[in-house]
Design an enzyme around this catalytic site. Structure first.
Site, mmCIF file in Angstrom:
data_model
loop_
_atom_site.group_PDB
_atom_site.id
_atom_site.type_symbol
_atom_site.label_atom_id
_atom_site.label_comp_id
_atom_site.label_asym_id
_atom_site.label_seq_id
_atom_site.Cartn_x
_atom_site.Cartn_y
_atom_site.Cartn_z
ATOM 1 C CE1 TYR A 265 -4.034 -2.013 0.662
ATOM 2 C CE2 TYR A 265 -2.417 -3.258 1.850
ATOM 3 C CZ TYR A 265 -3.541 -3.292 1.324
ATOM 4 O OH TYR A 265 -4.433 -4.456 1.289
ATOM 5 C CB CYS B 38 -4.507 2.730 11.220
ATOM 6 S SG CYS B 38 -5.177 2.366 9.899
#
Length: 456
Positions: A315, A411
């Site tokens: 990513y 996260c």
């Protein structure tokens, strides 16, 4: 049969706060029925007023605090809590760090994954760290006003001090707001989809101090643009870029697709772990560079990178991870689904003279499956997915490539634990411990680094 709640709205009762939710609300129980209470700290004895009841849980408020917890931050302005800017600010910073460690540990326990979760690494100064602000502009009492939405609502609460933002950004928001007032530029009317300025977005380089002002408008034309530009330049000498972003849709999405450079540069520059990055209005760039450096350094160290390693960055965004580890490995191959981000990453590689990092456009799972079919065998895969975590397809493709190590920067503890459990089912194990890092102090978010290794 549907359970009948043992409490009703407006009922009052005494209770001890036993826990705190992911959203930062205290938890009390009435006959085993959970009620979530804003601004309540575990260990406190409170008089609760019930504000809302569903069949499975209720919501309440603190009518009176009967016994206060030593973990309460007594110096915080309640406006910060009601605005939703800093939902954990009622906890002392030490209590916040412990809460985040527990949050990560709890989700691994729920997945029956046995791992040690270390103490959360925190900031020396956990205030004023955000390098980007997106502040709604609305009309209140006939005046252009900036602020933040009240927690759980879409009602603007006027604010000038946002506590967790770079103080220079807070000052700049007030300056721009006053310039819009001076020239009577209409604020956006959400209900009727009228008016001009929807949002003021400001970015400021943590190290460079370069500032970008973005005025997000409903209208294609910004009235009195020339005067607004001159006034901003005069009042804010750090500004190197003034941009108009046009968003004509009736939507909650903040930014539109069209950017017009009204004055100056189309991007600002800042550094991260010694590398320079160009950051445009739509670039995804970490909002807390100081702690991002801690996260990336921790991830790279835990990965035990070697000069012979071939790395995939699944990513890759604008190339922040790829480019900060490139000089420690043989090569990095990044994949990213947003075309502009791929362009940014390539430009950032050029800015830094890095030639062993390549970036491709596509969905991570599709590219990974394609590379696996082509026989690519990376030594290390870095994963830094959005909050929804990984897809089964991506995990399968990663496992098929058989990397020695998978570095997972998360996260969202819940999706992290879920995904790690799927890797464990396919022949990987957790290497060492899990390290939570407080990249977003005063908020409910927690970043963490986990390394998986292939079983011998």
């Amino acid at each position: 049969m549907k359970r009948k709640a043992p409490v009703v709205k407006n009922q009052e009762f005494e209770a001890t706060v036993i826990d705190i939710t992911y959203e930062g609300n205290g938890v009390v129980k009435y006959e085993d029925f959970p009620i979530f209470v804003v601004n309540a700290v575990p260990g406190e004895k409170i008089l609760v007023g019930v504000t809302k009841v569903t069949s499975n849980f209720g919501f309440g408020r603190v009518i009176r605090r009967l016994e206060e917890s030593p973990d309460r931050n007594t110096e915080i302005d309640t406006k910060v809590l009601t605005s939703g800017v800093a939902p954990l600010a009622h906890l002392t910073y030490d209590a916040q760090l412990k809460h985040k460690q527990k949050q990560v540990a709890d989700v691994f326990n729920k997945q029956h994954v046995d791992v040690e979760v270390l103490s959360t690494i925190g900031m020396e100064n956990p205030w004023g760290y955000r390098n980007k602000a997106q502040i709604p502009v609305r009309e209140i009492n006939g005046e252009v006003t900036t602020g933040f939405y009240r927690r759980g609502s879409h009602r603007l609460q006027p604010m000038e001090d946002f506590y967790i933002q770079d103080p220079e950004i807070d000052k700049a928001i007030v300056v721009v707001r006053d310039i819009l007032r001076k020239y009577h530029v209409a604020a956006y009317d959400e209900e009727n989809h009228k008016g001009v300025v929807r949002t003021i977005m400001i970015r400021r380089g943590h190290y460079s101090h370069q500032m970008m002002i973005v005025l997000v408008t409903r209208a294609k034309r910004l009235p009195t643009a020339e005067f607004i530009i001159n006034d901003i330049r005069e009042a804010l000498p750090e500004v190197v870029s003034i941009i108009q972003n046009v968003n004509q849709e009736k939507t909650n999405v903040i930014m539109g697709d069209t950017n017009k450079v009204l004055w100056g540069e189309k991007a600002i520059k800042d550094t991260l772990l010694g590398k320079t990055f160009a950051i445009g209005p739509n670039s995804f760039y970490q909002v807390n560079p100081e702690m991002t450096e801690v996260v990336y350094q921790n991830a790279a160290d835990k990965a035990e990178l070697k000069p012979t390693d071939v790395v995939i960055d699944a990513y890759s965004g604008i190339g922040t991870i790829s480019l900060t580890i490139a000089d420690r490995v043989k090569s990095v191959l990044g994949v990213e689904v947003v075309p502009e981000a791929v362009d940014d990453a390539k430009r950032n590689a050029d800015i830094n003279g890095i030639q062993n990092a390549k970036f491709e456009l596509g969905k991570a799972e599709d590219k990974m499956a394609e590379w696996a079919a082509d026989g690519l065998k990376p030594d290390v895969i870095f994963l830094d997915p959005p909050r929804k975590g990984l897809t089964q397809e991506l995990i399968d493709a990663a496992v098929e490539m058989g990397p020695d190590r998978v570095v997972y920067i998360s996260c969202n503890p819940a999706t992290l634990a879920r995904d790690v459990a799927l890797f464990l089912e396919q022949g990987y194990q957790i290497k060492g411990d899990v390290q939570p890092i407080d990249q977003f102090p005063q908020t409910t978010h927690v970043e963490s680094v986990t390394v998986l290794e292939r079983k011998a």
